[in-house]
Design a protein around this motif. Structure first.
Motif, PDB file in Angstrom:
ATOM      1  N   GLN A 187       0.707   5.260   1.457  1.00 17.77           N
ATOM      2  CA  GLN A 187      -0.035   6.193   2.320  1.00 17.77           C
ATOM      3  C   GLN A 187       0.593   7.572   2.189  1.00 17.77           C
ATOM      4  O   GLN A 187       1.715   7.796   2.640  1.00 17.77           O
ATOM      5  CB  GLN A 187      -0.001   5.720   3.777  1.00 17.77           C
ATOM      6  CG  GLN A 187      -0.897   6.528   4.699  1.00 17.77           C
ATOM      7  CD  GLN A 187      -0.972   5.925   6.096  1.00 17.77           C
ATOM      8  OE1 GLN A 187      -0.010   5.356   6.604  1.00 17.77           O
ATOM      9  NE2 GLN A 187      -2.134   6.031   6.736  1.00 17.77           N
ATOM     10  N   ALA A 242       6.133  -1.517   9.579  1.00 18.96           N
ATOM     11  CA  ALA A 242       6.178  -0.112  10.000  1.00 18.96           C
ATOM     12  C   ALA A 242       6.271   0.844   8.813  1.00 18.96           C
ATOM     13  O   ALA A 242       6.102   2.048   8.979  1.00 18.96           O
ATOM     14  CB  ALA A 242       7.356   0.112  10.950  1.00 18.96           C
ATOM     15  N   TYR A 277       0.848  -1.185   0.000  1.00 20.24           N
ATOM     16  CA  TYR A 277       0.000   0.000   0.000  1.00 20.24           C
ATOM     17  C   TYR A 277       0.888   1.241   0.000  1.00 20.24           C
ATOM     18  O   TYR A 277       2.050   1.206   0.409  1.00 20.24           O
ATOM     19  CB  TYR A 277      -0.862   0.067   1.276  1.00 20.24           C
ATOM     20  CG  TYR A 277      -1.898  -1.011   1.431  1.00 20.24           C
ATOM     21  CD1 TYR A 277      -1.604  -2.184   2.119  1.00 20.24           C
ATOM     22  CD2 TYR A 277      -3.187  -0.839   0.932  1.00 20.24           C
ATOM     23  CE1 TYR A 277      -2.562  -3.170   2.288  1.00 20.24           C
ATOM     24  CE2 TYR A 277      -4.160  -1.826   1.104  1.00 20.24           C
ATOM     25  CZ  TYR A 277      -3.825  -2.982   1.781  1.00 20.24           C
ATOM     26  OH  TYR A 277      -4.789  -3.959   1.957  1.00 20.24           O
ATOM     27  N   LEU A 293       3.696   0.871   2.692  1.00 23.11           N
ATOM     28  CA  LEU A 293       3.400  -0.136   3.712  1.00 23.11           C
ATOM     29  C   LEU A 293       3.208  -1.500   3.078  1.00 23.11           C
ATOM     30  O   LEU A 293       2.601  -1.628   2.014  1.00 23.11           O
ATOM     31  CB  LEU A 293       2.124   0.239   4.474  1.00 23.11           C
ATOM     32  CG  LEU A 293       2.212   1.460   5.380  1.00 23.11           C
ATOM     33  CD1 LEU A 293       0.828   1.986   5.706  1.00 23.11           C
ATOM     34  CD2 LEU A 293       2.947   1.117   6.665  1.00 23.11           C
ATOM     35  N   PHE A 337       0.654  -5.473   9.381  1.00 31.16           N
ATOM     36  CA  PHE A 337       1.428  -4.460   8.668  1.00 31.16           C
ATOM     37  C   PHE A 337       2.837  -4.314   9.228  1.00 31.16           C
ATOM     38  O   PHE A 337       3.067  -4.462  10.438  1.00 31.16           O
ATOM     39  CB  PHE A 337       0.745  -3.098   8.768  1.00 31.16           C
ATOM     40  CG  PHE A 337      -0.450  -2.949   7.876  1.00 31.16           C
ATOM     41  CD1 PHE A 337      -1.689  -3.415   8.276  1.00 31.16           C
ATOM     42  CD2 PHE A 337      -0.336  -2.329   6.644  1.00 31.16           C
ATOM     43  CE1 PHE A 337      -2.801  -3.288   7.450  1.00 31.16           C
ATOM     44  CE2 PHE A 337      -1.447  -2.179   5.810  1.00 31.16           C
ATOM     45  CZ  PHE A 337      -2.675  -2.664   6.216  1.00 31.16           C
ATOM     46  N   GLY A 347      -2.440  12.660   4.822  1.00 28.63           N
ATOM     47  CA  GLY A 347      -3.854  12.992   4.792  1.00 28.63           C
ATOM     48  C   GLY A 347      -4.694  12.097   3.899  1.00 28.63           C
ATOM     49  O   GLY A 347      -5.887  12.356   3.726  1.00 28.63           O
ATOM     50  N   GLN A 348      -4.087  11.058   3.359  1.00 24.92           N
ATOM     51  CA  GLN A 348      -4.818  10.148   2.471  1.00 24.92           C
ATOM     52  C   GLN A 348      -4.965   8.788   3.121  1.00 24.92           C
ATOM     53  O   GLN A 348      -4.204   8.412   4.013  1.00 24.92           O
ATOM     54  CB  GLN A 348      -4.061   9.987   1.144  1.00 24.92           C
ATOM     55  CG  GLN A 348      -3.809  11.281   0.400  1.00 24.92           C
ATOM     56  CD  GLN A 348      -5.092  11.927  -0.060  1.00 24.92           C
ATOM     57  OE1 GLN A 348      -5.973  11.269  -0.607  1.00 24.92           O
ATOM     58  NE2 GLN A 348      -5.223  13.217   0.183  1.00 24.92           N
ATOM     59  N   GLY A 349      -5.931   8.048   2.648  1.00 23.76           N
ATOM     60  CA  GLY A 349      -6.090   6.674   3.107  1.00 23.76           C
ATOM     61  C   GLY A 349      -5.035   5.793   2.472  1.00 23.76           C
ATOM     62  O   GLY A 349      -4.284   6.224   1.595  1.00 23.76           O
ATOM     63  N   LEU A 350      -4.983   4.557   2.918  1.00 18.54           N
ATOM     64  CA  LEU A 350      -4.049   3.616   2.311  1.00 18.54           C
ATOM     65  C   LEU A 350      -4.513   3.306   0.895  1.00 18.54           C
ATOM     66  O   LEU A 350      -5.664   2.932   0.672  1.00 18.54           O
ATOM     67  CB  LEU A 350      -3.997   2.315   3.125  1.00 18.54           C
ATOM     68  CG  LEU A 350      -3.036   2.274   4.286  1.00 18.54           C
ATOM     69  CD1 LEU A 350      -3.467   3.203   5.394  1.00 18.54           C
ATOM     70  CD2 LEU A 350      -2.884   0.852   4.798  1.00 18.54           C
ATOM     71  N   PHE A 382      -4.192   0.915  -2.262  1.00 17.25           N
ATOM     72  CA  PHE A 382      -3.759  -0.424  -2.662  1.00 17.25           C
ATOM     73  C   PHE A 382      -2.862  -0.341  -3.884  1.00 17.25           C
ATOM     74  O   PHE A 382      -3.169   0.366  -4.855  1.00 17.25           O
ATOM     75  CB  PHE A 382      -4.993  -1.276  -2.979  1.00 17.25           C
ATOM     76  CG  PHE A 382      -4.698  -2.560  -3.680  1.00 17.25           C
ATOM     77  CD1 PHE A 382      -4.804  -2.669  -5.057  1.00 17.25           C
ATOM     78  CD2 PHE A 382      -4.302  -3.682  -2.962  1.00 17.25           C
ATOM     79  CE1 PHE A 382      -4.537  -3.853  -5.712  1.00 17.25           C
ATOM     80  CE2 PHE A 382      -4.028  -4.880  -3.607  1.00 17.25           C
ATOM     81  CZ  PHE A 382      -4.145  -4.964  -4.992  1.00 17.25           C
TER      82      PHE A 382
END
Lengths: 111, 115
Positions: free
Chosen positions: B37, B108, B35, B91, B106, B40-43, B45
């Motif tokens: 990231q 780090a 992923y 990630l 996940f 301010g954004q979501g993960l 894919f």
């Protein structure tokens, strides 16, 4: 298109109170929904999974509800503690193996 | 440790250079996700590996991105000719089996900064 909304504003609550975080979604009928916790500089950590045919799931001080009619999940932390301060992500299953993640809500529990 | 390991933890590179990010999943986990990231954004894919099946690369943002998983274990995400918009945290997650009923564990992450 599929959309997930989590309150982008930080949520500040007093220690001992119940924190309630919201996850709303549109154009979507997920079979599973998960909640994760993410601390700064770390990867998300799984908390709870709930299936579409389950209304509620509990784990210790955590409770998740899943309302497929309202297209909403609520995440509750009871008796909140400063150590609960983190960003909480909801993730909705998309297809057979993918999850779509929300942007997360930052929770701060004040001592 | 027994968790997902990612390296490096931080990577600073110059625009136009290639970078390789590594993910060591939990032993025995057959499914592996990458992923991205951004602030301010979501993960977002990127790619999914499951056992010996062909990977789902549908999330890779451009042909500068590629990933492989050798021997069903370690995975490498490669970004060629990096651009400033590639700056983000990358990630990796693994799960015991593929399928949405499984928990993702996940690492780090690798924080990539493209100057």
């Amino acid at each position: 298109s599929q959309k997930i909304e989590q309150n982008s504003e930080a949520l500040n609550i007093q220690e001992g109170k119940t924190a309630t975080l919201t996850c709303n979604y549109t154009n979507y009928s997920p079979a599973y929904l998960q909640w994760y916790r993410q601390d700064p500089g770390r990867g998300p950590v799984f908390l709870l999974l709930i299936r579409e045919n389950e209304k509620e799931k509990r784990k210790e001080r955590l409770k998740v509800t899943f309302d497929t009619t309202l297209k909403q999940s609520l995440f509750h932390i009871t008796a909140s503690q400063p150590a609960d301060s983190a960003t909480y992500l909801c993730a909705l299953a998309s297809g057979t193996y993918k999850y779509i993640f929300g942007t997360g809500t930052r929770l701060k529990v004040l001592a | 440790g027994a968790g997902v390991s990612q390296s490096p933890s931080n990577k600073v590179t110059e625009k136009g250079k290639d970078v390789e990010l590594r993910c060591d999943p939990i032993s025995g986990h057959t499914a592996l996700y990458w992923y991205r990231q951004s602030l301010g954004q979501g993960l977002e894919f990127l790619i999914y590996f499951q056992g010996n099946s062909a990977p789902d690369k549908s999330g890779l943002p451009s042909d500068r991105f590629s990933a492989e998983r050798t021997g069903g274990s370690v995975s490498t995400l490669t970004i060629q000719r990096t651009q400033q918009e590639d700056s983000a945290v990358y990630l990796c997650a693994s799960s015991l089996e593929g399928g949405v009923g499984n928990i993702q564990y996940f690492g780090a992450g690798t924080r990539l900064s493209v100057l």
